[in-house]
Design an enzyme around this catalytic site. Structure first.
Site, PDB file in Angstrom:
ATOM      1  N   ASP A 117       0.807  -1.230   0.000  1.00 35.14           N
ATOM      2  CA  ASP A 117       0.000   0.000   0.000  1.00 35.14           C
ATOM      3  C   ASP A 117       0.842   1.282   0.000  1.00 35.14           C
ATOM      4  O   ASP A 117       0.302   2.377   0.232  1.00 35.14           O
ATOM      5  CB  ASP A 117      -0.911   0.006   1.237  1.00 35.14           C
ATOM      6  CG  ASP A 117      -2.156  -0.856   1.054  1.00 35.14           C
ATOM      7  OD1 ASP A 117      -2.885  -0.624   0.072  1.00 35.14           O
ATOM      8  OD2 ASP A 117      -2.384  -1.750   1.884  1.00 35.14           O
ATOM      9  N   GLU A 133      -0.327   9.512   1.779  1.00 33.67           N
ATOM     10  CA  GLU A 133      -1.060  10.397   2.693  1.00 33.67           C
ATOM     11  C   GLU A 133      -1.169   9.833   4.103  1.00 33.67           C
ATOM     12  O   GLU A 133      -1.183  10.583   5.083  1.00 33.67           O
ATOM     13  CB  GLU A 133      -2.480  10.630   2.153  1.00 33.67           C
ATOM     14  CG  GLU A 133      -3.356  11.378   3.124  1.00 33.67           C
ATOM     15  CD  GLU A 133      -4.775  11.572   2.643  1.00 33.67           C
ATOM     16  OE1 GLU A 133      -5.436  10.595   2.292  1.00 33.67           O
ATOM     17  OE2 GLU A 133      -5.202  12.726   2.610  1.00 33.67           O
ATOM     18  N   ASP A 134      -1.248   8.507   4.202  1.00 29.95           N
ATOM     19  CA  ASP A 134      -1.496   7.913   5.515  1.00 29.95           C
ATOM     20  C   ASP A 134      -0.284   7.931   6.437  1.00 29.95           C
ATOM     21  O   ASP A 134      -0.417   7.683   7.634  1.00 29.95           O
ATOM     22  CB  ASP A 134      -2.005   6.464   5.331  1.00 29.95           C
ATOM     23  CG  ASP A 134      -3.364   6.463   4.667  1.00 29.95           C
ATOM     24  OD1 ASP A 134      -4.198   7.307   5.035  1.00 29.95           O
ATOM     25  OD2 ASP A 134      -3.578   5.638   3.759  1.00 29.95           O
ATOM     26  N   ARG A 166       1.363  -1.668   7.138  1.00 31.13           N
ATOM     27  CA  ARG A 166       1.710  -0.366   6.567  1.00 31.13           C
ATOM     28  C   ARG A 166       2.673   0.439   7.431  1.00 31.13           C
ATOM     29  O   ARG A 166       3.116   1.521   7.028  1.00 31.13           O
ATOM     30  CB  ARG A 166       0.427   0.435   6.309  1.00 31.13           C
ATOM     31  CG  ARG A 166      -0.563  -0.270   5.373  1.00 31.13           C
ATOM     32  CD  ARG A 166      -1.555   0.691   4.779  1.00 31.13           C
ATOM     33  NE  ARG A 166      -0.851   1.773   4.094  1.00 31.13           N
ATOM     34  CZ  ARG A 166      -1.438   2.877   3.667  1.00 31.13           C
ATOM     35  NH1 ARG A 166      -2.721   3.041   3.829  1.00 31.13           N
ATOM     36  NH2 ARG A 166      -0.727   3.818   3.081  1.00 31.13           N
ATOM     37  N   ARG A 225      -8.508   2.563  12.093  1.00 34.33           N
ATOM     38  CA  ARG A 225      -7.106   2.902  11.806  1.00 34.33           C
ATOM     39  C   ARG A 225      -6.535   3.967  12.757  1.00 34.33           C
ATOM     40  O   ARG A 225      -5.305   4.085  12.875  1.00 34.33           O
ATOM     41  CB  ARG A 225      -6.983   3.410  10.364  1.00 34.33           C
ATOM     42  CG  ARG A 225      -7.337   2.398   9.296  1.00 34.33           C
ATOM     43  CD  ARG A 225      -6.300   1.287   9.202  1.00 34.33           C
ATOM     44  NE  ARG A 225      -6.676   0.304   8.195  1.00 34.33           N
ATOM     45  CZ  ARG A 225      -6.352   0.401   6.914  1.00 34.33           C
ATOM     46  NH1 ARG A 225      -5.631   1.437   6.487  1.00 34.33           N
ATOM     47  NH2 ARG A 225      -6.721  -0.531   6.060  1.00 34.33           N
ATOM     48  N   HIS A 252     -11.702   5.961   5.891  1.00 33.30           N
ATOM     49  CA  HIS A 252     -11.101   7.125   6.563  1.00 33.30           C
ATOM     50  C   HIS A 252     -12.077   8.316   6.590  1.00 33.30           C
ATOM     51  O   HIS A 252     -12.993   8.379   5.768  1.00 33.30           O
ATOM     52  CB  HIS A 252      -9.856   7.590   5.791  1.00 33.30           C
ATOM     53  CG  HIS A 252      -8.684   6.672   5.888  1.00 33.30           C
ATOM     54  ND1 HIS A 252      -8.014   6.205   4.781  1.00 33.30           N
ATOM     55  CD2 HIS A 252      -8.036   6.147   6.970  1.00 33.30           C
ATOM     56  CE1 HIS A 252      -7.001   5.441   5.164  1.00 33.30           C
ATOM     57  NE2 HIS A 252      -6.995   5.378   6.487  1.00 33.30           N
ATOM     58  N   CYS A 302      -5.060  10.443  -1.257  1.00 31.25           N
ATOM     59  CA  CYS A 302      -4.196   9.398  -0.661  1.00 31.25           C
ATOM     60  C   CYS A 302      -2.810   9.321  -1.281  1.00 31.25           C
ATOM     61  O   CYS A 302      -1.869   8.849  -0.639  1.00 31.25           O
ATOM     62  CB  CYS A 302      -4.831   8.032  -0.846  1.00 31.25           C
ATOM     63  SG  CYS A 302      -6.559   7.981  -0.489  1.00 31.25           S
TER      64      CYS A 302
END
Ligand code: CIR
Length: 254
Positions: free
Chosen positions: A60, A65-66, A85, A130, A160, A247
């Site tokens: 991923d 962005e995460d 991740r 998350r 999200h 993202c």
């Protein structure tokens, strides 16, 4: 000058995390081509790109962005909620280090950047699988010295907070009311997604432009009717991995 950090689509993207979508085949060549069109769009809008190489061990990793939230004063390196991740943050921290003082979310806190919606000094954080309460408490404490006010917001039915609501103009949000509580955003003008396009709430504002997926024509028309400058990109292939247009980049002033 605006900088956009992106990361190439991993050859292992077919092993991505999935929460709300059923796994369907992802064509890597198509995903890469659409991602390059997205990068070109950011460049056309004036961003200088920092393109990180693919990370085959991290399916991923394209969804940068995460892994971080960049503020004028600092950058918060997150601790993503999916264990698969968490190592993505290493390369991102290295890329951000020349530009910002780095702050870190520490275990047992988790925060995904996709849950963090910033409008001026107000930070809305999605309460999702998350992003946990410890993560939100850490984020609140880390940002308080800079005058940021943090508010947790319920999210349901999507991955999200920014799957449900994103900023499209200085005082305007695009929102799917089914997936979050509109009351939290009552101070702002709200444009609702078309009922037939539940995934249409994710738009990427860059200066006065709105980068937007080609796949949601009815909601796109609503944005245009509000006088917004909508720039279309194809985003369907990474959409199968539950990614949207916010993202795939980290954008900040240098
Ligand atoms: C995940 O489940 O983590 C990825 N397959 C999708 C992440 C999308 N990121 C985002 O919305 N900010």
């Amino acid at each position: 000058m605006l900088i956009a950090i992106t990361r190439a689509v991993s050859r292992t993207i077919v092993q991505c995390e999935l929460t709300y979508l059923a796994r369907t085949p992802i064509d890597i060549a198509t995903a890469r081509r659409q991602h390059q069109q997205y990068e070109q769009c950011l460049a056309d809008l004036g961003c200088q790109l920092i393109r990180l190489p693919e990370a085959p061990d991290l399916p991923d990793a394209v969804f940068v962005e995460d892994t971080a939230v960049v503020f004028d004063e600092c950058a918060l390196i997150t601790r993503p909620g999916a264990a698969s991740r968490q190592a993505e943050t290493i390369a991102i921290a290295q890329a951000l280090k020349p530009y910002r003082r780095l702050l870190h979310i520490e275990p047992p806190g988790t925060v995904d950047g996709g849950d963090v919606l910033r409008t001026g000094r107000k930070i809305f954080v999605g309460m999702t699988p998350r992003t946990n309460q410890t993560g939100i408490a850490q984020l609140t404490a880390l940002l308080a010295p800079y005058g940021y006010e943090v508010r947790g917001v319920p999210v349901r039915g999507c991955l999200h907070l920014k799957s449900a609501v994103t900023q499209v103009a200085e005082n305007t949000l695009l929102i799917n009311r089914q997936w979050t509580d509109a009351e939290a955003f009552a101070a702002m003008q709200l444009i609702e997604t078309d009922a037939a396009e539940p995934f249409a709430g994710n738009a990427l504002m860059i200066n006065s432009a709105v980068v937007y997926p080609a796949e949601f024509p009815a909601t796109r028309q609503r944005l245009a009717q509000h006088g917004l400058n909508v720039v279309i990109v194809p985003a369907a292939e990474l959409g199968k991995a539950e990614g949207g247009v916010t993202c795939c980049s980290l954008i900040f002033s240098a």
